[in-house]
Design an enzyme around this catalytic site. Structure first.
Site, PDB file in Angstrom:
ATOM      1  N   TRP A 110      -5.970 -30.253  31.810  1.00  0.00           N
ATOM      2  CA  TRP A 110      -4.842 -30.127  30.948  1.00  0.00           C
ATOM      3  C   TRP A 110      -3.516 -29.298  31.490  1.00  0.00           C
ATOM      4  O   TRP A 110      -2.792 -28.425  31.143  1.00  0.00           O
ATOM      5  CB  TRP A 110      -5.305 -29.038  29.828  1.00  0.00           C
ATOM      6  N   GLU A 160     -23.905 -18.367  35.840  1.00  0.00           N
ATOM      7  CA  GLU A 160     -24.784 -19.332  36.038  1.00  0.00           C
ATOM      8  C   GLU A 160     -23.871 -20.584  36.400  1.00  0.00           C
ATOM      9  O   GLU A 160     -22.490 -20.397  36.772  1.00  0.00           O
ATOM     10  CB  GLU A 160     -25.741 -19.434  34.799  1.00  0.00           C
ATOM     11  N   GLU A 186     -20.263 -20.930  34.762  1.00  0.00           N
ATOM     12  CA  GLU A 186     -19.372 -19.923  35.428  1.00  0.00           C
ATOM     13  C   GLU A 186     -18.770 -18.942  34.237  1.00  0.00           C
ATOM     14  O   GLU A 186     -17.768 -18.359  34.430  1.00  0.00           O
ATOM     15  CB  GLU A 186     -18.280 -20.711  36.058  1.00  0.00           C
TER      16      GLU A 186
END
Length: 693
Positions: A327, A441, A444
């Protein structure tokens, strides 16, 4: 008499000079941004000499990286067309776009842009000079109907990973620019008939000038104040003209100018032939496309080349996650430096390295491991969440799977020597003493007990034990196996809920904060996803337990959990079944489709389809359908995205996130090889032998 002669000379000089000579007004211009992360193609030389990468999207060049794969220097480079009286077209807006590989065995992309009003067609073919940091664009401009047209090139540099701070000037018939120790020079084989440097969004901006006046009336010879620089030049064309545009880079304007000039002097034919030969040589050096890719062989070859293209040429073995800024068109570029995905995550690097092993390029995988050891490895054995190429942390957290994967990779590469063991032992100690809980994990965003992280930790400790045995360290080997066995025995106690509301049977949670999956604690979802009972949030991370050899594919807890995730996070698209990362995910475009800027709606991830294919293979079923679904999500340039739309007429096609995601290309390649091999080539046999039988 002398005064009269002097006056005459001054008058002649004034008529020979553009009406608006240097310096250009309007500095620093409007705020800058990057471009969409949705790339339709990318390229770089197969050599290490040419430290330049280009990306394509929206029918134009949108981002160039130099001198490293973590340093974007260009927002965009495109053409503008005018009849001089009634219209001025911006290429990316006013044309329909087609993109393809001009050569199927190299990253030689071609864009064909046809005017929506039917007046003209622009055909562009891209290569980088294998001997220099130059992008060459072979361009054919055709007038299809009506009278003569004028052609201009519009160049928006963002040198040194910043949209502000650029200065520019006309010199030697080129448009030259610089910011710190990065400089560029834009030249044409035909020369330019008009040139100007100015500031974006102001009266000196060439785009503004052409839009208002249908001609380049303001020819500013320099823009000396640092700002958001825009450079514009007119190219002499007739009704059917072919020429070569060269954009060269260097540490100074003089070096960039010399680089661009040398590439033009070498000629398009010679440079493009050398570029393509380099890629042909590489493809011939790796394994041929496996039988599983019948009908989608081009997608396979493109994926193999795309993975290689993500390796840096200064920091060898450093593969960035993506040559994109997700983006980016909504990301301010005024100050250095864009985070983007042009950084190195140990997890993504592991995925790419295992794909390189699968295709027979173990040398690249070994370089990746050496990069992890020599640049990212910390004295305590841990690895940062991600880094710039030089090892500077970007996000700054810790993820235990990323500490584990280098150990597994070392085992997969057969690195049993003492020097390698000296590198992996601190990491094994770190995992065994700091695990099994993880600060983050693989998504993130949350900490606790994660099935996917636990799978990596357990597999890493088993691999570390085997390497310890090979290095006469039986005490360490025994300890690592003891911890691995203990954690494996407790995985379900920590992460498998039997009181969750999503099914009448148990299932794996995405993550549990304290290792009690039945206490109903609240899980805060990042990116505006809200707060939920952790028992109601699921992902497919538990499949790593199977892929890494920790659990059998027919384990009832695995199969029961698959029923839940298929009911909650699977979407059937025209391409096939694709999954969300997890339910309630907020990492994606907003509800109305605007770019993600911190809050959004998570979309579908093709890489998860590939993981499901690897699981299907582990059960003995055919996973070919999953491979073809992944291929169907690729765009016309063969780039598999990070995310695809989950609804509407564009369902199953890439969003504005990161395209390509190198992890997704690697997953596609590894699944293709595994299907033809008849087993998952990534699964460490030493782990599977211990736990799967």
């Amino acid at each position: 008499m002398r005064r009269c002669l002097l006056l005459a000379v001054l008058l002649i000089a004034s008529f020979a000079t553009p009406a608006y000579a240097a310096p250009a007004p309007g500095a620093p211009g409007i705020a800058s941004a990057w471009t969409s992360g949705a790339k339709e193609g990318l390229g770089t030389s197969a050599t290490t000499t040419s430290k330049l990468w280009y990306t394509l999207g929206q029918g134009i060049v949108n981002e160039i990286y130099y001198p490293q794969a973590d340093t974007p220097d260009v927002q965009d480079l495109q053409y503008m067309v005018s009849d001089g009286t009634s219209f001025t077209d911006e290429e990316k807006v006013a044309t329909t776009h087609q993109v393809s590989l001009a050569d199927p065995d190299s990253l030689t992309y071609q864009q064909v842009n046809t005017a929506k009003n039917g007046r003209y067609r622009i055909t562009k073919t891209y290569v980088t000079d294998p001997a220099r940091a130059t992008l060459l664009i072979r361009t054919r401009f055709q007038v299809l109907t009506g009278g003569a047209l004028k052609l201009f090139t519009l160049y928006n540099p963002s040198l040194g990973n910043s949209g502000m701070g650029d200065t520019g000037a006309t010199a030697n018939g080129q448009l030259q620019a610089s910011d710190g120790n990065v400089a560029s020079a834009l030249a044409s084989s035909t020369g330019f008939t008009a040139l100007s440097s100015g500031y974006s969004g102001t009266s000196s901006d060439g785009w503004q000038d052409l839009t208002q006046h249908r001609a380049l009336t303001n020819q500013y010879t320099s823009a000396d104040a640092p700002g958001n620089l825009v450079q514009t030049a007119q190219i002499p064309v007739g009704t059917d003209t072919t020429f070569t545009l060269a954009l060269g880079f260097g540490t100074s304007r003089a070096e960039a100018s010399s680089t661009a000039t040398a590439s033009l002097n070498s000629g398009w034919s010679a440079v493009s032939a050398s570029y393509q030969t380099g890629w042909h040589t590489y493809l011939n050096s790796v394994a041929a496309p496996p039988s599983s890719t019948t009908g989608i062989t081009q997608q396979y070859k493109t994926a193999v080349m795309t993975i290689k293209a993500h390796e840096d040429k200064t920091y060898r073995g450093a593969f960035v996650a993506s040559l994109s800024i997700p983006w980016g068109d909504a990301q301010n570029a005024d100050s250095c430096c864009a985070a983007g995905y042009h950084a190195v995550w140990a997890r993504d690097l592991y995925q790419m390295a295992t794909a390189e092993i699968a295709v027979g390029d173990s040398a690249a995988a070994n370089r990746a491991l050496d990069y992890l050891f020599n640049v990212q490895l910390r004295p305590d054995g841990s690895y940062p969440q991600n880094t710039r190429l030089d090892g500077t942390p970007v996000f700054g957290s810790l993820q235990m799977d990323e500490v584990s994967f280098p150990i597994i990779l070392a085992w997969q590469l057969g690195r049993r020597d003492a020097a390698t063991y000296a590198k992996i032992k601190p990491s094994a100690e770190f995992v065994s003493h700091r695990g099994p809980s993880t600060p983050q994990e693989r998504w993130e965003e949350a900490g606790g007990f994660s099935p996917s992280t636990l799978a990596a930790e357990i597999a890493a400790l088993v691999c570390a034990a085997d390497l310890a045995t090979a290095n006469n360290d039986p005490g360490a080997a025994s300890y690592y196996l003891q911890v691995a066995d203990s954690w494996r025995a407790q995985v379900d106690n920590w992460t498998y809920t039997t009181t969750g509301s999503l099914a009448s049977h148990g299932y794996y949670e995405r993550i549990d904060d304290n290792g009690n999956p039945n206490d109903g604690h609240t899980l805060g979802i990042a990116n505006g996803g809200g707060n939920w009972d952790e028992r109601t949030v699921v992902d497919m991370g538990f499949l790593d337990l199977v892929r890494l050899g920790v659990k059998r594919a027919d384990d009832p807890h695995i199969t029961d959990s698959l029923k839940v995730v298929d009911a909650k996070i699977r979407v059937t698209t025209p391409a096939g079944d694709i999954w969300y990362r997890y339910n309630h995910d907020g990492y994606g475009e907003t509800a109305d489709g605007r770019p993600y800027t911190g809050v959004g709606i998570g979309r579908l991830w093709p890489v998860l389809t590939g993981e499901r294919g690897e699981y299907a293979l582990a059960t003995g079923a055919l996973g070919t359908g999953y491979l073809r679904t992944m291929a169907a999500t690729a765009n016309a340039g063969g780039q598999i995205p990070e995310q695809v739309w989950d609804r509407g007429t564009t369902i199953g096609t890439g969003t504005g996130s990161a395209t390509p995601l190198a992890w997704a290309q690697a997953q596609f390649v590894r699944l293709a090889v595994s299907l033809s091999t008849g087993k998952n080539v990534e699964t460490p046999s030493v782990v599977a032998k211990r736990y799967q039988g």
